[in-house]
Design a protein around this motif. Structure first.
Motif, PDB file in Angstrom:
ATOM      1  N   GLN A 138     -70.766  45.408  -3.418  1.00 52.82           N
ATOM      2  CA  GLN A 138     -71.958  44.857  -4.031  1.00 52.82           C
ATOM      3  C   GLN A 138     -71.728  43.411  -4.452  1.00 52.82           C
ATOM      4  O   GLN A 138     -70.634  43.046  -4.892  1.00 52.82           O
ATOM      5  CB  GLN A 138     -72.361  45.680  -5.259  1.00 52.82           C
ATOM      6  CG  GLN A 138     -72.802  47.098  -4.943  1.00 52.82           C
ATOM      7  CD  GLN A 138     -74.192  47.147  -4.344  1.00 52.82           C
ATOM      8  OE1 GLN A 138     -75.121  46.517  -4.845  1.00 52.82           O
ATOM      9  NE2 GLN A 138     -74.335  47.904  -3.260  1.00 52.82           N
ATOM     10  N   ILE A 139     -72.774  42.610  -4.280  1.00 50.45           N
ATOM     11  CA  ILE A 139     -72.793  41.258  -4.839  1.00 50.45           C
ATOM     12  C   ILE A 139     -73.518  41.346  -6.180  1.00 50.45           C
ATOM     13  O   ILE A 139     -74.686  41.731  -6.236  1.00 50.45           O
ATOM     14  CB  ILE A 139     -73.497  40.275  -3.897  1.00 50.45           C
ATOM     15  CG1 ILE A 139     -72.705  40.121  -2.601  1.00 50.45           C
ATOM     16  CG2 ILE A 139     -73.674  38.921  -4.561  1.00 50.45           C
ATOM     17  CD1 ILE A 139     -73.355  39.195  -1.595  1.00 50.45           C
ATOM     18  N   LEU A 156     -69.079  37.760  -3.502  1.00 53.51           N
ATOM     19  CA  LEU A 156     -69.485  37.118  -2.248  1.00 53.51           C
ATOM     20  C   LEU A 156     -68.439  37.285  -1.153  1.00 53.51           C
ATOM     21  O   LEU A 156     -68.771  37.333   0.037  1.00 53.51           O
ATOM     22  CB  LEU A 156     -69.748  35.627  -2.488  1.00 53.51           C
ATOM     23  CG  LEU A 156     -70.914  35.282  -3.423  1.00 53.51           C
ATOM     24  CD1 LEU A 156     -70.884  33.801  -3.775  1.00 53.51           C
ATOM     25  CD2 LEU A 156     -72.247  35.642  -2.787  1.00 53.51           C
ATOM     26  N   GLU A 157     -67.182  37.382  -1.541  1.00 56.00           N
ATOM     27  CA  GLU A 157     -66.100  37.452  -0.550  1.00 56.00           C
ATOM     28  C   GLU A 157     -66.177  38.718   0.295  1.00 56.00           C
ATOM     29  O   GLU A 157     -65.665  38.752   1.420  1.00 56.00           O
ATOM     30  CB  GLU A 157     -64.737  37.386  -1.247  1.00 56.00           C
ATOM     31  CG  GLU A 157     -64.426  36.034  -1.891  1.00 56.00           C
ATOM     32  CD  GLU A 157     -65.152  35.839  -3.222  1.00 56.00           C
ATOM     33  OE1 GLU A 157     -65.109  34.719  -3.757  1.00 56.00           O
ATOM     34  OE2 GLU A 157     -65.753  36.817  -3.719  1.00 56.00           O
ATOM     35  N   SER A 158     -66.809  39.775  -0.226  1.00 55.28           N
ATOM     36  CA  SER A 158     -66.926  41.021   0.549  1.00 55.28           C
ATOM     37  C   SER A 158     -67.756  40.825   1.802  1.00 55.28           C
ATOM     38  O   SER A 158     -67.656  41.614   2.747  1.00 55.28           O
ATOM     39  CB  SER A 158     -67.548  42.120  -0.322  1.00 55.28           C
ATOM     40  OG  SER A 158     -66.770  42.344  -1.483  1.00 55.28           O
ATOM     41  N   TYR A 159     -68.588  39.794   1.831  1.00 57.44           N
ATOM     42  CA  TYR A 159     -69.436  39.515   2.991  1.00 57.44           C
ATOM     43  C   TYR A 159     -69.072  38.176   3.629  1.00 57.44           C
ATOM     44  O   TYR A 159     -69.921  37.504   4.227  1.00 57.44           O
ATOM     45  CB  TYR A 159     -70.906  39.527   2.559  1.00 57.44           C
ATOM     46  CG  TYR A 159     -71.362  40.899   2.133  1.00 57.44           C
ATOM     47  CD1 TYR A 159     -71.851  41.812   3.058  1.00 57.44           C
ATOM     48  CD2 TYR A 159     -71.257  41.309   0.800  1.00 57.44           C
ATOM     49  CE1 TYR A 159     -72.246  43.079   2.670  1.00 57.44           C
ATOM     50  CE2 TYR A 159     -71.649  42.580   0.405  1.00 57.44           C
ATOM     51  CZ  TYR A 159     -72.146  43.460   1.341  1.00 57.44           C
ATOM     52  OH  TYR A 159     -72.532  44.723   0.969  1.00 57.44           O
ATOM     53  N   ASN A 160     -67.795  37.817   3.504  1.00 57.89           N
ATOM     54  CA  ASN A 160     -67.243  36.622   4.166  1.00 57.89           C
ATOM     55  C   ASN A 160     -67.978  35.340   3.788  1.00 57.89           C
ATOM     56  O   ASN A 160     -68.213  34.466   4.624  1.00 57.89           O
ATOM     57  CB  ASN A 160     -67.258  36.795   5.691  1.00 57.89           C
ATOM     58  CG  ASN A 160     -66.412  37.948   6.150  1.00 57.89           C
ATOM     59  OD1 ASN A 160     -65.354  38.219   5.572  1.00 57.89           O
ATOM     60  ND2 ASN A 160     -66.856  38.662   7.165  1.00 57.89           N
ATOM     61  N   VAL A 175     -68.023  27.092  -1.389  1.00 61.14           N
ATOM     62  CA  VAL A 175     -69.015  26.509  -0.491  1.00 61.14           C
ATOM     63  C   VAL A 175     -70.414  26.974  -0.882  1.00 61.14           C
ATOM     64  O   VAL A 175     -71.375  26.190  -0.878  1.00 61.14           O
ATOM     65  CB  VAL A 175     -68.700  26.890   0.972  1.00 61.14           C
ATOM     66  CG1 VAL A 175     -69.794  26.383   1.908  1.00 61.14           C
ATOM     67  CG2 VAL A 175     -67.339  26.332   1.387  1.00 61.14           C
ATOM     68  N   PHE A 176     -70.538  28.262  -1.239  1.00 60.60           N
ATOM     69  CA  PHE A 176     -71.840  28.786  -1.637  1.00 60.60           C
ATOM     70  C   PHE A 176     -72.336  28.121  -2.922  1.00 60.60           C
ATOM     71  O   PHE A 176     -73.524  27.823  -3.060  1.00 60.60           O
ATOM     72  CB  PHE A 176     -71.746  30.302  -1.821  1.00 60.60           C
ATOM     73  CG  PHE A 176     -73.048  30.957  -2.179  1.00 60.60           C
ATOM     74  CD1 PHE A 176     -74.009  31.191  -1.225  1.00 60.60           C
ATOM     75  CD2 PHE A 176     -73.308  31.334  -3.484  1.00 60.60           C
ATOM     76  CE1 PHE A 176     -75.213  31.794  -1.548  1.00 60.60           C
ATOM     77  CE2 PHE A 176     -74.504  31.936  -3.828  1.00 60.60           C
ATOM     78  CZ  PHE A 176     -75.456  32.173  -2.852  1.00 60.60           C
ATOM     79  N   VAL A 197     -63.820  34.993  -6.781  1.00 57.68           N
ATOM     80  CA  VAL A 197     -64.182  33.983  -7.774  1.00 57.68           C
ATOM     81  C   VAL A 197     -65.525  34.369  -8.374  1.00 57.68           C
ATOM     82  O   VAL A 197     -66.270  35.195  -7.822  1.00 57.68           O
ATOM     83  CB  VAL A 197     -64.260  32.572  -7.145  1.00 57.68           C
ATOM     84  CG1 VAL A 197     -62.914  32.121  -6.643  1.00 57.68           C
ATOM     85  CG2 VAL A 197     -65.303  32.531  -6.039  1.00 57.68           C
ATOM     86  N   GLU A 198     -65.813  33.762  -9.507  1.00 56.96           N
ATOM     87  CA  GLU A 198     -67.099  33.979 -10.170  1.00 56.96           C
ATOM     88  C   GLU A 198     -67.827  32.646 -10.261  1.00 56.96           C
ATOM     89  O   GLU A 198     -67.255  31.648 -10.711  1.00 56.96           O
ATOM     90  CB  GLU A 198     -66.899  34.578 -11.557  1.00 56.96           C
ATOM     91  CG  GLU A 198     -68.211  34.890 -12.272  1.00 56.96           C
ATOM     92  CD  GLU A 198     -67.991  35.497 -13.645  1.00 56.96           C
ATOM     93  OE1 GLU A 198     -68.450  36.624 -13.873  1.00 56.96           O
ATOM     94  OE2 GLU A 198     -67.350  34.826 -14.484  1.00 56.96           O
TER      95      GLU A 198
END
Length: 728
Positions: free
Chosen positions: A608-609, A628-632, A637-638, A668-669
């Motif tokens: 989950q994000i 976010l890292e779970s979905y590459n 950058v985001f 990261v957060e």
């Protein structure tokens, strides 16, 4: 393949490195060239046939020696936009000061200060699948007919020079045979025997019945052509071309100097078209002067002997294209050459402009419009409907256009998209309905006919031209979808005597799910139904539970002091199905749409994000984002992208502050200024209607909506209800 600017020099923003070749590699390339090329002229039926073959082979050998064994030869590896790897072999120009021919019978005709010329290409299609292709430069030096040739009318040349593939409808003649199994062919213009392009014949083309009028699809996949970026990078400097022309050698076939920038052929005109030599000699102002200066009587005699494989232009039959509603669409090539990878696109025009056949502008735009609509219909799913017709046009039809083309509705007979929609309703392609206020009877797109012949034609074309496993490259918004999967507990298999192949998903439709024991909801219900039918437990809408099924659904470990609970004996089918589903172990699949390609399989709940909004003491809001890292997605950058889109301040923390949950490894957060929950939801999912903020448009992300969890802390106003599409 090299249609884009600098595509033969740069890849991924980096300049390709030229590496000198060893002698063993030079000999290997020369041997590959000998195996690929024709080793005898096409017509050797005269009395001196043997001597002609010997002379032909000796001339070929001399050219191959000059190309691969003399001078400096280097390799340059590139990666195209579609991920395909290409190796170019570059031959350095001949030293302009060394004009002695005592030791070497043939010298390379391209001389300094011309840049290095690409003489050979290797295209990697996968393990042990490499295509060897000679370049147009090498074919300009080799004797004619060294490669199987496909002649085309000269009107087609301008589309090839723009980067188009050669369609089957434009082919009227095929080579009789190939010296190798790779089916590499050269393309020439009628009346000009020098090749202007080289590529490979499509596997579907096996005889003359597969080409010509009323056929569809790509006939020759063009690798390199006169006018592409490879030609532009090999042009000599403009200020030196005149001096080079005085000193350089003349092409006996084309009647011009090799260093003039057009492969030594008068018919090759400014990288935009190729014309027959007879007409080019009359229109070229310097042709007569060059022939006088160099004494090229042989080039003139060559042109007089040339027998074009087509009749005169007045007698040349027009290229026809099948399909009632797809007239002319067979000439639209959409490739990623992305392959891909680059995508080339063209329409063969049919008007008379400057003495050439050209399609009327109205028909061109109508063909583009219908092709884009059919492609958009093929990309739609049932969950997307109903939708507004305006949304369908803006988000599906326009992105489905061939790259580099524009649909001008004002230049069609429809003038407006609504008129076109009414025509397609009569054709049975789409179904529409009124809006909520019943003001516009054509406002909503209700249903589409994916079995329409025009749509099926598009689907077949995309699957035939797909680079990976036949998966379609149909346009439309790309999405990631989370699918719930289930695993049958191992201790259920023996008591219920379940089919082991069905439990392990041995017959799953996708390769990723085969033998993974990850089952869909339909598959686990099929296992239950199979057991109920086998044991004769189903009675109309009720199920009588037997001992094994009762143990599976209701048995649990008891501890001392727990009361004995009674179990039901009869349940409805729905109750049994829900209880069975509740006992399965959970998993998930991340599927990329369109194409139904599984990106990730996993057990347990899907990642989950997390989006959390809290209010600070200053009455201002702060939005925190995790996962976010779970979905590459790179968090830093985001964060930069969000700050630019929504004009807010943001920071990235790699360590959670005191009082907050610990971050996972490599996570990261993001800490963003303001209440951005709706804007981030729209940006991550690509659903622009979630927010009115313009920064969420043109989102490159496609995260599933059910993969985003939102938490609103005390003091944060509740979110507005998400818009729900109207029911059919």
């Amino acid at each position: 393949m090299f249609r884009k600017e600098n595509s033969s020099v740069y890849f991924e923003g980096k300049k390709g490195k030229d590496v000198p070749l060893r002698k063993s590699d030079r000999l290997r390339l020369r041997q590959q060239a000998m195996e690929l090329l024709c080793r005898s002229p096409p017509d050797t039926c005269s009395e001196n046939a043997d001597s002609e073959v010997v002379a032909f082979c000796l001339e070929q050998d001399a050219v191959l020696d000059a190309a691969f064994l003399q001078g400096a030869l280097s390799s340059r590896k590139l990666i195209l936009d579609d991920g395909r790897k290409v190796t170019m072999y570059l031959r350095s120009p001949e030293d302009g000061q060394n004009t002695s021919t005592d030791e070497i019978s043939f010298r390379w005709p391209y001389r300094e200060p011309s840049p290095a010329q690409c003489v050979w290409l290797e295209i990697d299609f996968g393990p042990r699948n490499t295509l060897q292709v000679p370049s147009v430069v090498l074919l300009s030096v080799l004797p004619s007919s060294s490669l199987p040739t496909i002649p085309v009318p000269h009107q087609v040349s301008k589309y090839l020079c723009r980067g188009a593939d050669l369609m089957r409808a434009g082919i009227f003649q095929l080579p009789l045979s190939w010296p190798s199994s790779q089916r590499v062919v050269a393309i020439t213009v009628a009346g000009n025997p020098q090749p202007l392009a080289v590529g490979w014949l499509d596997n579907a083309v096996k005889s003359l019945q597969d080409v010509g009028p009323q056929t569809q699809g790509i006939g020759v996949h063009v690798v390199s052509c006169y006018g592409d970026d490879l030609w532009k990078q090999q042009l000599p400097p403009k200020q030196l071309r005149h001096n080079l022309n005085r000193e350089a050698r003349v092409n006996p076939t084309g009647g011009a100097t090799f260093n003039a920038g057009h492969y030594g052929n008068l018919g090759f005109q400014e990288g935009v078209r190729v014309v027959p030599l007879s007409s080019s000699a009359e229109s070229h102002p310097d042709a007569e002067g060059e022939e006088k200066h160099h004494g090229t009587a042989s080039s003139k005699s060559t042109r007089e002997k040339t027998n074009p494989p087509f009749p005169d232009e007045e007698e040349t039959p027009p290229v026809l294209y099948g399909g009632e509603n797809c007239a002319g669409m067979e000439n639209i090539t959409v490739s990623d050459d992305t392959y891909g990878s680059s995508k080339s696109n063209t329409l063969l025009d049919r008007d008379m402009e400057n003495g050439e056949q050209k399609m009327p502008l109205e028909a061109t735009n109508e063909a583009l419009l219908h092709h884009a609509v059919c492609k958009a219909v093929a990309a739609l799913s049932k969950s997307d409907l109903p939708m507004a017709v305006a949304t369908f046009y803006a988000q599906y039809v326009l992105p489905s256009r061939p790259q580099g083309t524009i649909i001008n509705l004002k230049q069609t007979r429809y003038k407006k998209f609504g008129v076109y929609v009414q025509e397609q309703i009569e054709q049975g392609l789409i179904s529409v309905g009124p809006d909520v206020a019943n003001k516009d009877p054509f406002a909503m797109l209700i249903d589409v006919n994916r079995r329409h012949p025009d749509v099926q034609h598009i689907v077949r074309e995309e699957k035939a031209n797909s680079p990976e496993n036949g998966s379609s490259r149909l346009s439309g918004p790309n999405k990631l979808v989370l699918i719930d999967l289930y695993t049958v507990p191992h201790h259920f298999i023996s008591p219920l005597r379940l089919n082991s192949e069905a439990v392990t998903a041995a017959n799953a439709t996708s390769e990723e799910r085969k033998n993974s024991s990850m089952l869909t909801l339909k598959e686990i219900r099929a296992l239950l139904d199979d057991y109920l039918i086998r044991e004769n437990l189903a009675r109309h809408n009720t199920v009588h539970l037997d001992g094994p099924l009762t143990d599976v659904l209701y048995k649990r470990k008891r501890t001392s002091g727990d009361p004995v609970q009674s179990t039901p004996q009869v349940l409805t089918r729905k109750q049994v199905a829900l209880a069975w589903q509740d006992k399965m172990e959970r998993g998930f699949a991340l599927v990329k749409m369109p194409g139904n390609r599984i990106v990730k399989l996993g057990r347990g709940p899907p990642p989950q994000i997390s989006i959390e909004v809290e209010q600070r003491q200053s009455k201002k809001f702060v939005t925190r984002v995790r996962g976010l890292e779970s979905y590459n997605i790179d968090g830093r950058v985001f964060c930069k992208d969000v700050c630019q889109r929504f004009a807010c301040a943001g920071s990235v923390d790699s360590d959670a502050p005191a009082g907050r949950a610990t971050l996972k490894k490599n996570q990261v957060e993001l800490i963003l200024q303001g209440n951005l929950v709706d804007a981030l939801d729209a940006l991550l999912t690509g659903e622009e209607n979630v927010t009115s903020h313009g920064g969420a448009k043109a989102s490159p992300y496609a995260i599933p909506a059910n993969a985003i969890s939102v938490t609103l802390r005390k003091g944060v106003p509740a979110r507005k209800r998400r818009p729900v599409p109207a029911k059919k």
